[in-house]
Design a protein around this motif. Sequence first.
Motif, PDB file in Angstrom:
ATOM      1  N   ASP A   6       0.988  -1.178  -0.128  1.00 26.26           N
ATOM      2  CA  ASP A   6       0.190  -0.080  -0.012  1.00 26.26           C
ATOM      3  C   ASP A   6       0.764   1.413  -0.012  1.00 26.26           C
ATOM      4  OD1 ASP A   6      -2.193   1.772   0.300  1.00 26.26           O
ATOM      5  OD2 ASP A   6      -2.682   1.147   2.144  1.00 26.26           O
ATOM      6  N   THR A   7       1.489   1.474  -1.191  1.00 26.71           N
ATOM      7  CA  THR A   7       2.514   2.604  -1.173  1.00 26.71           C
ATOM      8  C   THR A   7       1.755   4.073  -0.881  1.00 26.71           C
ATOM      9  OG1 THR A   7       2.087   2.984  -3.590  1.00 26.71           O
ATOM     10  CG2 THR A   7       4.003   1.694  -2.858  1.00 26.71           C
ATOM     11  N   ARG A   8       0.443   4.154  -1.449  1.00 23.98           N
ATOM     12  CA  ARG A   8      -0.232   5.258  -1.197  1.00 23.98           C
ATOM     13  C   ARG A   8      -0.504   5.521   0.354  1.00 23.98           C
ATOM     14  NH1 ARG A   8      -5.510   6.640  -4.618  1.00 23.98           N
ATOM     15  NH2 ARG A   8      -3.859   7.137  -6.185  1.00 23.98           N
ATOM     16  N   GLY A   9      -0.975   4.273   0.956  1.00 23.30           N
ATOM     17  CA  GLY A   9      -1.260   4.741   2.472  1.00 23.30           C
ATOM     18  C   GLY A   9       0.163   4.954   3.022  1.00 23.30           C
ATOM     19  N   PHE A  10       1.220   4.385   2.678  1.00 20.93           N
ATOM     20  CA  PHE A  10       2.740   4.727   3.204  1.00 20.93           C
ATOM     21  C   PHE A  10       3.101   6.052   3.056  1.00 20.93           C
ATOM     22  CE2 PHE A  10       7.104   4.827   3.166  1.00 20.93           C
ATOM     23  CZ  PHE A  10       7.480   4.509   4.379  1.00 20.93           C
ATOM     24  N   LEU A  11       2.704   6.577   1.838  1.00 24.95           N
ATOM     25  CA  LEU A  11       3.179   8.144   1.759  1.00 24.95           C
ATOM     26  C   LEU A  11       2.249   9.001   2.439  1.00 24.95           C
ATOM     27  CD1 LEU A  11       3.713   7.950  -2.154  1.00 24.95           C
ATOM     28  CD2 LEU A  11       5.439   8.100  -0.270  1.00 24.95           C
ATOM     29  N   SER A  12       0.970   8.544   2.786  1.00 24.21           N
ATOM     30  CA  SER A  12       0.125   9.463   3.515  1.00 24.21           C
ATOM     31  C   SER A  12       0.476   9.507   4.963  1.00 24.21           C
ATOM     32  CB  SER A  12      -1.344   8.896   3.395  1.00 24.21           C
ATOM     33  OG  SER A  12      -2.223   9.686   4.333  1.00 24.21           O
ATOM     34  N   VAL A  13       0.935   8.497   5.591  1.00 25.65           N
ATOM     35  CA  VAL A  13       1.481   8.182   6.863  1.00 25.65           C
ATOM     36  C   VAL A  13       2.662   8.867   7.108  1.00 25.65           C
ATOM     37  CG1 VAL A  13       2.413   6.629   8.527  1.00 25.65           C
ATOM     38  CG2 VAL A  13       0.315   6.098   7.443  1.00 25.65           C
ATOM     39  N   MET A  14       3.415   8.915   6.245  1.00 26.70           N
ATOM     40  CA  MET A  14       5.054   9.684   6.084  1.00 26.70           C
ATOM     41  C   MET A  14       4.537  11.005   6.013  1.00 26.70           C
ATOM     42  SD  MET A  14       6.900   7.274   6.801  1.00 26.70           S
ATOM     43  CE  MET A  14       8.442   8.030   6.711  1.00 26.70           C
ATOM     44  N   SER A  15       3.928  11.566   5.253  1.00 20.52           N
ATOM     45  CA  SER A  15       3.475  12.984   5.125  1.00 20.52           C
ATOM     46  C   SER A  15       2.985  13.602   6.542  1.00 20.52           C
ATOM     47  CB  SER A  15       2.648  13.222   4.056  1.00 20.52           C
ATOM     48  OG  SER A  15       1.254  12.806   4.339  1.00 20.52           O
ATOM     49  N   ARG A  16       2.385  12.768   7.395  1.00 21.47           N
ATOM     50  CA  ARG A  16       1.880  13.212   8.571  1.00 21.47           C
ATOM     51  C   ARG A  16       2.861  12.976   9.678  1.00 21.47           C
ATOM     52  NH1 ARG A  16      -2.720   9.710   8.971  1.00 21.47           N
ATOM     53  NH2 ARG A  16      -2.337   8.937   6.948  1.00 21.47           N
ATOM     54  N   GLU A  17       4.185  12.577   9.429  1.00 24.04           N
ATOM     55  CA  GLU A  17       5.103  12.199  10.446  1.00 24.04           C
ATOM     56  C   GLU A  17       5.615  13.666  10.927  1.00 24.04           C
ATOM     57  OE1 GLU A  17       6.515   9.577  12.154  1.00 24.04           O
ATOM     58  OE2 GLU A  17       4.760   8.612  11.729  1.00 24.04           O
ATOM     59  N   PRO A  18       5.848  13.953  12.061  1.00 29.30           N
ATOM     60  CA  PRO A  18       6.450  15.229  12.488  1.00 29.30           C
ATOM     61  C   PRO A  18       8.016  15.336  11.958  1.00 29.30           C
ATOM     62  CG  PRO A  18       6.428  13.863  14.283  1.00 29.30           C
ATOM     63  CD  PRO A  18       5.545  13.222  13.211  1.00 29.30           C
ATOM     64  N   LYS A  19       8.419  16.463  11.677  1.00 28.42           N
ATOM     65  CA  LYS A  19       9.542  16.820  11.032  1.00 28.42           C
ATOM     66  C   LYS A  19      10.640  16.672  12.070  1.00 28.42           C
ATOM     67  CE  LYS A  19       8.081  18.427   7.039  1.00 28.42           C
ATOM     68  NZ  LYS A  19       7.241  17.378   6.456  1.00 28.42           N
ATOM     69  N   ARG A  20      10.179  16.862  13.225  1.00 22.78           N
ATOM     70  CA  ARG A  20      11.109  16.777  14.314  1.00 22.78           C
ATOM     71  C   ARG A  20      10.447  16.219  15.482  1.00 22.78           C
ATOM     72  NH1 ARG A  20      13.365  22.359  16.381  1.00 22.78           N
ATOM     73  NH2 ARG A  20      12.275  22.212  18.032  1.00 22.78           N
ATOM     74  N   ILE A  21      11.019  15.274  16.299  1.00 28.45           N
ATOM     75  CA  ILE A  21      10.705  14.740  17.475  1.00 28.45           C
ATOM     76  C   ILE A  21      11.485  15.004  18.768  1.00 28.45           C
ATOM     77  CG2 ILE A  21      10.076  12.337  18.378  1.00 28.45           C
ATOM     78  CD1 ILE A  21       9.941  11.258  15.426  1.00 28.45           C
ATOM     79  N   ARG A  22      10.646  15.685  19.774  1.00 28.49           N
ATOM     80  CA  ARG A  22      11.150  16.169  20.817  1.00 28.49           C
ATOM     81  C   ARG A  22      10.798  15.059  22.002  1.00 28.49           C
ATOM     82  NH1 ARG A  22       9.044  22.500  20.520  1.00 28.49           N
ATOM     83  NH2 ARG A  22       9.825  22.706  18.463  1.00 28.49           N
TER      84      ARG A  22
END
Length: 115
Positions: A88-104
């Motif tokens: 599911d590449t579309r789903g994977f890309l969707s999840v990745m686009s919502r990942e935070p840029k920086r994790i604190r």
Amino acid sequence: MSKYASFSKSLHPQVIECMVQLGLKLKGARKRRRWTLANFAQRVGIARSTAQRLEKGDPSINLGAFVNAIFILGLEAEIKNLLAPERDTRGFLSVMSREPKRIRETLEEKNKLNF
């Protein structure tokens, strides 16, 4: 107007084409096994007329009949892989686009490090 005609009006043309292709592939798989339509219908547990509609890609056929036909043909691996997360590449890309840029670090994590 038949049930199929009224139902198919609400479907995207590509969905209808996909269903027709699926039906043709089922028909080809049945013929490669040298099964008659009546024999195939009996194995799947549906009427001969339903098996005919299945092979024509009628989208009003119960999904269970399609899946059962695929299992009877011994092609269940295709079903299991159909919506596999790793495909599911579309789903994977969707999840990745919502990942935070920086994790604190959370405050709790910071306090664990303070002795």
